[in-house]
Structure formats: structure tokens, C-alpha cells
Enzyme design. Structure first.
Site, PDB file in Angstrom:
ATOM      1  N   ARG A  39       0.856  -1.183   0.000  1.00 11.82           N
ATOM      2  CA  ARG A  39       0.000   0.000   0.000  1.00 11.82           C
ATOM      3  C   ARG A  39       0.893   1.234   0.000  1.00 11.82           C
ATOM      4  O   ARG A  39       1.645   1.466   0.947  1.00 11.82           O
ATOM      5  CB  ARG A  39      -0.900  -0.014   1.239  1.00 11.82           C
ATOM      6  CG  ARG A  39      -1.908   1.117   1.314  1.00 11.82           C
ATOM      7  CD  ARG A  39      -2.775   0.940   2.560  1.00 11.82           C
ATOM      8  NE  ARG A  39      -3.810   1.955   2.647  1.00 11.82           N
ATOM      9  CZ  ARG A  39      -3.631   3.163   3.185  1.00 11.82           C
ATOM     10  NH1 ARG A  39      -2.448   3.499   3.675  1.00 11.82           N
ATOM     11  NH2 ARG A  39      -4.613   4.033   3.230  1.00 11.82           N
ATOM     12  N   SER A 108     -12.752  -4.078   0.051  1.00  8.06           N
ATOM     13  CA  SER A 108     -13.064  -3.422   1.315  1.00  8.06           C
ATOM     14  C   SER A 108     -14.571  -3.273   1.433  1.00  8.06           C
ATOM     15  O   SER A 108     -15.212  -2.701   0.540  1.00  8.06           O
ATOM     16  CB  SER A 108     -12.400  -2.042   1.382  1.00  8.06           C
ATOM     17  OG  SER A 108     -10.996  -2.157   1.450  1.00  8.06           O
ATOM     18  N   LYS A 138      -6.337   4.924   9.927  1.00  7.79           N
ATOM     19  CA  LYS A 138      -7.567   5.564   9.446  1.00  7.79           C
ATOM     20  C   LYS A 138      -8.437   5.900  10.655  1.00  7.79           C
ATOM     21  O   LYS A 138      -9.414   5.194  10.963  1.00  7.79           O
ATOM     22  CB  LYS A 138      -8.307   4.637   8.470  1.00  7.79           C
ATOM     23  CG  LYS A 138      -7.564   4.413   7.159  1.00  7.79           C
ATOM     24  CD  LYS A 138      -8.410   3.653   6.163  1.00  7.79           C
ATOM     25  CE  LYS A 138      -7.700   3.519   4.820  1.00  7.79           C
ATOM     26  NZ  LYS A 138      -8.524   2.812   3.811  1.00  7.79           N
TER      27      LYS A 138
END
Length: 207
Positions: A39, A108, A138
């Protein structure tokens, strides 16, 4: 048929230089991570290609699956095992068509079982729910109840949990039905990434 996504699922954080990224990833893989997701939100195409290529090689050495976050083209170019897509990252069916029937395609699904149903119908290999705990990566992510994991199992889905997971709380997630736990800070910000990986992996072998 795509391989199952199970066990410790390491997710790389943004912003690490090559040496640190490869060092910590190698430790996590040696410690038992069965899946690695690359990522990187930098937008630096050369950096992303360079790092993804090296990480794919590391995963081959350790017998782990290599997944690219968001970028189907990069996954295809480096020969990744698959791609993980968020709600706004592209079409699952198109990714399946491009990468083939054996590719691992994750979706997701946040805190919504309805998204999981749609993702599976479109060809997803696994569905991910989170944040199951408060997440520094997050901090504003919706809270996903652990009951979603049992609901996903009832759909016949491979279920991944993400968000604030550490060696101290992962057992709760596994007991709730997670096939895999996706971990970022709990690995890459640990004092010893290899030790954290061994602790998390051991929870799967112990069950």
C-alpha cells in the site's frame, strides 16, 4: 481457483524508504505473515514499481501471497497474486477479467455486509471489514462490529478483519470468525516486527 487468504495479512504503511520497508517486511514474512499487501499512496510511479517488484520477490522467497492495493495495472505488471480494491478503486468484475480466474481479488466492505454480498457476486475472492478497533492509520473509519465476520462466513466468504489489530486483541477477532487479520501499525510500528508477526501468526496455529 484463487488461493485462500488466511492467517496474518501484513499491510505496508506509507512513507517508508526502501531499506526500512524491505527490512520490516522481511521480518514480518519470516515471522509468519502469509499475505502481504503493498500500500503506497505516494503517486510516484517509479517508486511504486521498484518497491512492488522487490516485495513480490520477497513474498516468493517466503511462500506468501503478494497483493497490490488499488492498482490493477501495477499488480499485473509485477506479477502479483492479486489486488485489493476499495469502494472507489475500480470495478471488481473488470479486475477479475484482467487478472484472470486464479487472481486473488479483495474488496473493502467497511461496516456493511451488503457491500460484501455485491463484491462476492462480482467475483471477489475475499471481503475485508474494518475498522474493527480504533485505527491510527484511518482514525475516522467507521466502526465495524465483529459480528460481520460470522455474517460473512454464512455467505461462504473468506473474511479479513482490519483496523487497530495488535497481538493483544487479535484473538478476539479470530474467535469471531476472521480467516485473516490485516495488520499495519501492529507490525510495522512494533519494537520488533518479527516478534509481533510470530505472536499474531501463533494465534492461528493455536486455534
Amino acid at each position: 481457483m484463487p488461493p485462500s487468504v488466511e492467517g496474518l495479512y501484513a499491510v505496508t504503511p506509507d512513507g517508508l524508504d526502501d531499506a526500512r520497508l524491505f527490512e520490516l517486511t522481511a521480518a514480518a514474512l519470516a515471522g509468519g505473515a502469509r499475505v502481504l499487501q503493498y500500500r503506497d499512496k505516494s503517486g510516484d510511479a517509479a517508486r511504486r514499481l521498484r518497491q512492488a517488484t522487490a516485495l513480490r520477490r520477497l513474498c516468493r522467497v517466503h511462500g506468501a501471497l503478494f497483493i497490490v492495493n488499488d492498482d490493477v495495472g501495477l499488480a499485473e505488471r509485477v506479477g502479483a497474486d492479486g489486488v485489493h480494491l476499495g469502494r472507489d478503486d475500480g470495478d471488481i468484475a473488470a479486475a477479475r477479467s484482467r487478472l484472470g480466474p486464479d487472481a486473488v481479488i479483495g474488496a473493502s466492505c467497511y461496516d456493511q455486509i451488503a457491500l460484501a454480498r455485491r463484491a462476492l457476486a462480482a467475483g471477489a475472492s475475499y471481503v475485508a471489514f474494518g475498522a474493527v478497533f480504533s485505527s491510527q492509520t484511518k482514525p475516522h473509519a467507521a466502526a465495524a462490529p465483529l459480528s460481520l465476520l460470522a455474517e460473512a462466513a454464512a455467505l461462504g466468504a473468506n473474511a479479513v478483519a482490519i483496523g487497530g489489530i495488535t497481538p493483544d486483541n487479535a484473538a478476539r477477532v479470530i474467535e469471531a470468525g476472521a480467516d485473516a487479520v490485516a495488520v499495519i501499525g501492529g507490525l510495522f510500528e512494533a519494537k520488533d516486527a518479527g516478534e509481533a508477526a510470530r505472536a499474531l501468526s501463533g494465534l492461528f496455529t493455536a486455534r
